[in-house]
Every structure is written in C-alpha cells, then in structure tokens.
Design a protein around this motif. Structure first.
Motif, PDB file in Angstrom:
ATOM      1  N   ILE A  58      46.955  37.586  21.330  1.00  0.00           N
ATOM      2  CA  ILE A  58      46.637  36.336  22.035  1.00  0.00           C
ATOM      3  C   ILE A  58      46.310  35.226  21.047  1.00  0.00           C
ATOM      4  CG2 ILE A  58      44.985  35.244  23.591  1.00  0.00           C
ATOM      5  CD1 ILE A  58      44.761  37.944  25.043  1.00  0.00           C
ATOM      6  N   THR A  59      45.536  35.549  20.010  1.00  0.00           N
ATOM      7  CA  THR A  59      45.161  34.545  19.011  1.00  0.00           C
ATOM      8  C   THR A  59      46.388  33.968  18.312  1.00  0.00           C
ATOM      9  OG1 THR A  59      43.024  35.629  18.602  1.00  0.00           O
ATOM     10  CG2 THR A  59      43.855  34.157  16.883  1.00  0.00           C
ATOM     11  N   ASP A 103      49.047  31.543  29.612  1.00  0.00           N
ATOM     12  CA  ASP A 103      48.121  32.381  30.369  1.00  0.00           C
ATOM     13  C   ASP A 103      48.234  33.801  29.843  1.00  0.00           C
ATOM     14  OD1 ASP A 103      47.335  30.245  31.995  1.00  0.00           O
ATOM     15  OD2 ASP A 103      49.008  30.577  33.380  1.00  0.00           O
ATOM     16  N   THR A 104      47.107  34.375  29.469  1.00  0.00           N
ATOM     17  CA  THR A 104      47.115  35.724  28.906  1.00  0.00           C
ATOM     18  C   THR A 104      46.148  36.615  29.676  1.00  0.00           C
ATOM     19  OG1 THR A 104      45.421  35.109  27.267  1.00  0.00           O
ATOM     20  CG2 THR A 104      47.738  34.921  26.602  1.00  0.00           C
ATOM     21  N   PHE A 105      46.528  37.871  29.815  1.00  0.00           N
ATOM     22  CA  PHE A 105      45.725  38.833  30.562  1.00  0.00           C
ATOM     23  C   PHE A 105      45.735  40.156  29.812  1.00  0.00           C
ATOM     24  CE2 PHE A 105      48.038  35.915  33.267  1.00  0.00           C
ATOM     25  CZ  PHE A 105      47.063  35.374  34.089  1.00  0.00           C
ATOM     26  N   VAL A 134      48.679  43.507  26.658  1.00  0.00           N
ATOM     27  CA  VAL A 134      48.440  42.128  27.068  1.00  0.00           C
ATOM     28  C   VAL A 134      49.672  41.590  27.788  1.00  0.00           C
ATOM     29  CG1 VAL A 134      49.206  41.289  24.812  1.00  0.00           C
ATOM     30  CG2 VAL A 134      47.820  39.806  26.269  1.00  0.00           C
ATOM     31  N   ARG A 135      49.429  40.827  28.823  1.00  0.00           N
ATOM     32  CA  ARG A 135      50.502  40.172  29.570  1.00  0.00           C
ATOM     33  C   ARG A 135      50.423  38.675  29.296  1.00  0.00           C
ATOM     34  NH1 ARG A 135      50.048  38.371  35.066  1.00  0.00           N
ATOM     35  NH2 ARG A 135      48.264  39.790  35.287  1.00  0.00           N
ATOM     36  N   VAL A 136      51.555  38.093  28.965  1.00  0.00           N
ATOM     37  CA  VAL A 136      51.623  36.667  28.632  1.00  0.00           C
ATOM     38  C   VAL A 136      52.524  35.973  29.651  1.00  0.00           C
ATOM     39  CG1 VAL A 136      52.175  34.953  26.865  1.00  0.00           C
ATOM     40  CG2 VAL A 136      51.368  37.231  26.185  1.00  0.00           C
ATOM     41  N   GLU A 137      52.058  34.850  30.185  1.00  0.00           N
ATOM     42  CA  GLU A 137      52.849  34.070  31.142  1.00  0.00           C
ATOM     43  C   GLU A 137      52.890  32.613  30.704  1.00  0.00           C
ATOM     44  OE1 GLU A 137      51.951  36.773  35.144  1.00  0.00           O
ATOM     45  OE2 GLU A 137      51.151  34.727  35.013  1.00  0.00           O
ATOM     46  N   ILE A 138      54.046  32.019  30.875  1.00  0.00           N
ATOM     47  CA  ILE A 138      54.268  30.625  30.478  1.00  0.00           C
ATOM     48  C   ILE A 138      54.921  29.874  31.628  1.00  0.00           C
ATOM     49  CG2 ILE A 138      55.329  29.096  28.771  1.00  0.00           C
ATOM     50  CD1 ILE A 138      55.735  31.526  26.967  1.00  0.00           C
ATOM     51  N   TYR A 139      54.423  28.694  31.895  1.00  0.00           N
ATOM     52  CA  TYR A 139      55.103  27.779  32.812  1.00  0.00           C
ATOM     53  C   TYR A 139      54.555  26.384  32.579  1.00  0.00           C
ATOM     54  CZ  TYR A 139      51.174  27.236  36.133  1.00  0.00           C
ATOM     55  OH  TYR A 139      49.980  26.933  36.728  1.00  0.00           O
TER      56      TYR A 139
END
Length: 207
Positions: free
Chosen positions: A142-143, A157-159, A165-170
């Motif tokens: 994430i960093t 957005d990271t989870f 880890v799940r990464v989402e972009i919009y």
C-alpha cells in the motif's frame, strides 16, 4: 516411329521478373501493374526488390530496420495513446469530463490484464488483488502504491483482507473509470513488489 523432338533449351537463370512476365504474356522484363495486382510476386518467390507501386506507397516508412536486417511494422502514429499507458501522465478532471466508453475501456484494460473491471456501489472500478505473507507486507504494498498515486494526483482505495491486499482505482470526478485510472494501473504494474507479495503459481491445463 516418330522422330524425337529436340529438347528445348532452357536458360540456366531467368532475369528477375522474367518467369512471371512470360506467364502473363508480357515480353518486357520487369513487373507490370497487373503483376503487382496479382500479389506483386513479379516472378520471385521469397526475397525480392520492391515494386514501383510499393515504392510510391512509401511502405518502407511503416517499417523498422535496414536492408540487411529483420523488419518490424511500426506502431501507427496515435496508437501510443492505447499502447504505452505507463508512459503517460494523469490529467486533471472536472465535472464536465465523462467516463470512458465501454469499448475504449476494454481497449485500455487489455494493457493491464491483471486489473479487472468491477462494479462497486453503482460505479465501475479497476481492481487487483495481491497475496502477502502477513499484514506488514500488505501495508508495504500500500505504501509503495500510494506514493505513485499521489505523484499522479490520484488516490487509491486499499483493503487489507486476510493474507493480502485489494486495490481499487476509479475517478470520483466522473463517477467511474477514466483513462487516468488505466494509466495509474499501468504505472502500478511497473512498481517492484516482488519482495513483499507471493508470486502466483502458473496455471496448468490438462489436455
């Protein structure tokens, strides 16, 4: 017994274009327009000189290479927009901008195949998941990604979920996916995280 006919003398080597010229009833040496229309073979099979029509078309401007090297087709001008996303920069958006059309989004998505288009809370996002051994390594992913996103004026957005880890972009400004999101995804794919993520095992298919 009928007298045998004398064997016809055949030249050891025809001049370039001679065979096809005779076959087409053209006594002139060289390549005619008709011959060019017939695939431009000019009587040669394999390497050959370019025809006059090919030279006029400036076909060599569409290739990379020299006369004694392999030739590769150049990417047409303007295709960089679709084929080199990681070299582009994100642009500022406003409410006047619109999300990508579906067809364009699919073209972009082919360059970031590990990112999947998903619908979240009524809008599309790009999503990619990474497996890590523990939470500390997930936070390191994430960093690294966050620093790249901030340099492009974007947020991600990271989870942290289980061992990964799940990464989402919009793009919030357009309420969905914009070219910016695919550009950022391509840039994130350039980030080296091999030391903190678990490499996927190759899939094996039985035939």
């Amino acid at each position: 017994v009928a007298p045998s006919r004398p064997a016809a003398s055949v030249p050891a080597r025809f001049p370039r274009g001679g065979v096809a010229a005779r076959a087409l009833g053209n006594e002139k040496q060289g390549t005619s327009r008709r011959m060019e229309d017939l695939a431009g073979l000019g009587g040669d099979f394999g390497a050959r000189d370019p025809t006059a029509g090919e030279l006029e078309s400036n076909f060599n401007a569409k290739c990379l290479g020299e006369a004694d090297t392999e030739h590769f087709n150049k990417i047409p001008e303007g295709m960089e927009e679709f084929t080199a996303l990681h070299t582009r920069s994100c642009v500022a958006l406003s409410s006047d901008d619109s999300p990508c059309e579906e067809r364009q989004a699919l073209v972009y998505q082919k360059q970031v195949m590990d990112w999947k288009i998903r619908v979240v809370d009524g809008h599309e996002v790009l999503r990619r998941e990474y497996r890590t051994e523990d939470t500390n390594k997930a936070e390191e992913v994430i960093t690294r990604f966050t620093s790249v996103a901030e340099a492009e004026g974007k947020t991600i957005d990271t989870f942290i979920e289980g061992p990964g880890v799940r990464v989402e972009i919009y793009s919030k400004a357009v309420g969905g996916l914009h070219a910016n999101d695919f550009i950022l995804a391509a840039k994130l794919d350039q980030v080296d995280v091999t030391d903190v993520v678990i490499k996927k095992k190759p899939q094996t298919f039985l035939i």
